[in-house]
Design a protein around this motif. Structure first.
Motif, short mmCIF file in Angstrom:
data_model
loop_
_atom_site.label_atom_id
_atom_site.label_comp_id
_atom_site.label_asym_id
_atom_site.label_seq_id
_atom_site.Cartn_x
_atom_site.Cartn_y
_atom_site.Cartn_z
N ILE A 103 0.86 -1.19 0.00
CA ILE A 103 0.00 0.00 0.00
C ILE A 103 0.90 1.23 0.00
N TYR A 104 0.63 2.17 -0.91
CA TYR A 104 1.55 3.31 -0.98
C TYR A 104 0.83 4.64 -1.10
N HIS A 149 -5.63 4.46 4.26
CA HIS A 149 -4.65 3.38 4.34
C HIS A 149 -5.24 2.15 5.02
N LEU A 150 -5.95 2.37 6.11
CA LEU A 150 -6.57 1.24 6.81
C LEU A 150 -7.59 0.54 5.92
N GLU A 165 2.03 -4.71 3.04
CA GLU A 165 3.31 -4.05 3.28
C GLU A 165 3.07 -2.55 3.31
N VAL A 166 3.35 -1.94 4.44
CA VAL A 166 3.19 -0.49 4.62
C VAL A 166 4.44 0.18 4.05
N LEU A 219 6.80 -3.72 6.84
CA LEU A 219 7.13 -2.29 6.79
C LEU A 219 8.31 -2.13 5.85
N ALA A 220 8.15 -1.32 4.81
CA ALA A 220 9.21 -1.08 3.84
C ALA A 220 9.91 0.24 4.14
#
Length: 658
Positions: A103-104, A149-150, A165-166, A219-220
């Motif tokens: 997700i971006y 985002h959620l 992946e955040v 988490l990226a």
């Protein structure tokens, strides 16, 4: 048995078993159609799952209308993606892969041409994507982005993904919150570390509550050491440790570069390998729950094995390596790493196509993005084996011969030179490009395994081709330099004035060391790609004093799509190469040239002992249209001189047509 025991060991992740440590990491494949995942994306991802990847992080979905970056992404904030993704995730799971959705939101760095919306950012800083500014969010808007985002994470669960992946990499939205120079807020979202990380911490906690204990949360992050104002190792370790302490983050994946250091995001051959291990090693010492993934410059199983064996990471993300060979993981697992078609880190058709907003492909694997039509890297046997003659062992001929043999045809390939590769081999002799030579060795190993007969030092004329017993002929004889010195931007000259005075050579002559150039070399670069730039680099390293003359506004303009142009110019500048941009050639004098500015028309005489012309080649095709009784196909430069990617494409397509 695998020679990579650490890389092939399984790993438990939030109740899921990863069959090895190889991740097909998140990247923009740009394959959505009308904002929805279709057959192209489905089969692209599925091929890597069938090829053994343990975890697949799918194409990033924009969380909100203010963060749209590419027209090939999924539609934002819409349940329309759920049904088509359910089919994809089911097939990925059936093939043995864990499926994750990235997700971006890019914050200040959006694309107004696509979103027609203001870019939302913490403090209203400028975009590094284009010349726009951005909108400093109100607290209400921050809450809106959190909710978006959620909702994207909950939607991913409904799509069948095992986790999300955040995205906090490359100075995107979350990284902009974390980084002091881009977060100048004085409310509860800025200032202290606790405030600057509030957005990501609250988001991750909300995802865990909404999606459950069995849902993977990644988490990226990314490391950009070239710019000290970005978060460096100590700061990133502090931030990651803060998130890890909750137990909600299951893995942290570490990229490289960012909007200030763009060439690092998709590192070309101009950079090194294993770029993130200094950060991942440090993170391994501070996390208590999350596993650590190293990406960026992890090109081969050998890279991955070394990283994991040294304890520098728990997983490796090999993206371009699995674009080049989608069965990289399976071949590694079965002890066949020598059969892997190695990525050459060129970025030409992956990032190069993405940078122009096309769906991505691969220079050396033309099936990438075409798996749904071409069957990926799993060849269907031909209905009837045929006798195939391939004339020429450049990229088109090599791929045609290999793919035809994979389909069961009996193949002979002949080459007039004593080595394979044609002009592509010369590219592999340019600085830092030896991965191309490795690829040519791979083709020869494949020929041995497939029973392809390779005959070097063999020139066939028309009569010999006509008499050959093959009933299919692939003409892959390539192209030759244009010996006239014709310039695209000076069409009034049928040939370069003064070319008859001698001392004028082609880029191929220069790379083969056949050109007698003397000390001071002029290189006229019309293509503004690696043919000219790489030749200039090689000549400068050999000790020549090189001046590049180009009609383009910058040296390496065609390389900008690969994000390697700055590195190339930096290398040339350090070697003392002089740049004369937006100039053409008026005349060669034998001891120098008169060049003309395309802006003012002013002329200048530049002394030189030799001139190298990197202009468009001419197809070499001396034979009749067809040979009686034979199916004849012209492929690669023999049909039309182009970049190597299209020669590989021609070769694969021709073999599939039989």
């Amino acid at each position: 048995m695998s020679q990579h025991p650490h890389l092939t060991a399984p790993l438990r992740l939030r109740g899921h078993t990863l069959r090895n440590r190889i991740v097909f990491g998140g990247h923009t494949n740009n394959m959505a159609e009308g904002g929805l995942p279709g057959p192209r994306m489905e089969h692209y991802l599925l091929e890597r799952a069938l090829g053994g990847a343990a975890m697949i992080v799918c194409e990033p979905v924009p969380a909100h209308r203010t963060g749209v970056l590419t027209r090939g992404n999924m539609v934002h904030e819409s349940d329309a993606i759920i049904a088509p993704f359910r089919r994809i995730t089911r097939r990925l799971n059936e093939a043995g892969a864990v499926a994750i959705q990235q997700i971006y939101h890019v914050g200040a760095h959006g694309d107004s041409d696509l979103s027609f919306a203001p870019h939302w950012s913490p403090s209203g800083g400028p975009s590094y994507h284009d010349s726009d500014g951005s909108h400093a969010m109100t607290e209400t808007e921050i809450e809106e982005l959190l909710a978006a985002h959620l909702a994207a994470a909950v939607r991913a669960r409904e799509c069948g993904f095992q986790g999300v992946e955040v995205w906090a990499t490359y100075h995107s939205l979350i990284d902009q919150f974390w980084t002091p120079w881009s977060n100048l807020r004085e409310d509860r979202w800025g200032g202290s570390l606790e405030n600057r990380t509030r957005f990501s911490r609250e988001l991750i906690a909300a995802i865990r509550r909404a999606c459950g204990e069995d849902f993977v949360i990644g988490l990226a992050v990314s490391h950009s050491p070239a710019f000290g104002v970005n978060l460096q190792t100590e700061a990133l370790c502090e931030i990651v440790a803060l998130h890890d302490a909750t137990g909600d983050v299951d893995y942290v994946t570490c990229g490289y570069g960012g909007y200030l250091d763009f060439e690092g995001i998709m590192p070309a051959f101009t950079l090194g390998e294993k770029l993130t291990t200094p950060l991942t090693s440090a993170l391994k010492r501070v996390v208590r729950h999350a596993v650590i993934t190293s990406e960026a410059g992890v090109r081969t199983p050998e890279n991955g094995e070394a990283i994991i064996a040294a304890g520098e990471a728990d997983l490796v993300s090999i993206v371009r390596g699995q674009i080049a060979d989608p069965h990289l993981a399976a071949k590694t697992m079965s002890g066949r790493a020598g059969d892997i078609r190695g990525c050459i880190s060129c970025n030409q058709m992956c990032w190069g196509r993405r940078s122009r907003d096309y769906w991505i492909s691969c220079l050396i694997n033309p099936s990438a993005g075409r798996e749904w039509e071409w069957g990926g890297d799993r060849f269907t046997p031909a209905p009837e084996p045929r006798e195939v003659l391939v004339v020429g062992a450049g990229p088109a001929g090599l791929e045609a011969a290999r793919a035809a043999a994979e389909r069961g045809h009996r193949v002979e390939i002949v080459e007039a030179l004593p080595v394979t590769g044609g002009q592509f081999r010369l590219a592999g002799m340019q600085p830092r490009r030896a991965q191309i030579l490795d690829l040519l060795d791979w083709f020869e190993r494949q020929f041995d395994a497939l029973g392809v007969r390779l005959r070097l030092n063999t020139f066939l004329d028309g009569e010999a081709i006509a008499a050959h017993p093959a009933d299919v002929v692939f003409l892959a004889t390539g192209s030759l330099p244009d010996g006239t010195g014709f310039q695209r931007w000076r069409p009034e000259f049928a040939s370069l004035p003064g070319i008859g005075k001698g001392g004028v050579w082609s880029a191929e002559d220069a790379m083969r060391r056949e050109a007698r150039l003397g000390k001071a070399v002029l290189l006229y670069d019309e293509g503004s790609n690696w043919r000219g730039v790489g030749t200039a680099w090689a000549l400068a390293e050999r000790g020549h004093e090189v001046t590049i003359v180009t009609p383009e506004p910058m040296v390496g303009k065609e390389i900008t799509r690969t994000a390697a142009d700055h590195a190339a110019r930096r290398a040339l500048a350090r070697l003392g190469v002089r740049f004369l941009t937006e100039h053409t050639m008026d005349e060669w004098h034998g001891d120098g040239a008169t060049i003309r500015s395309m802006l003012t028309g002013a002329t200048e005489r530049v002394a030189a002992t030799g001139l190298v012309m990197a202009t468009t080649n001419r197809a070499f095709d001396p034979w009749p249209e067809s040979f009686p009784g034979k199916q004849t196909l012209r492929i690669g430069d023999c049909a039309t001189p182009r970049l190597a990617a299209y020669a590989f494409h021609d070769g694969r397509r021709a073999a599939l047509s039989l």
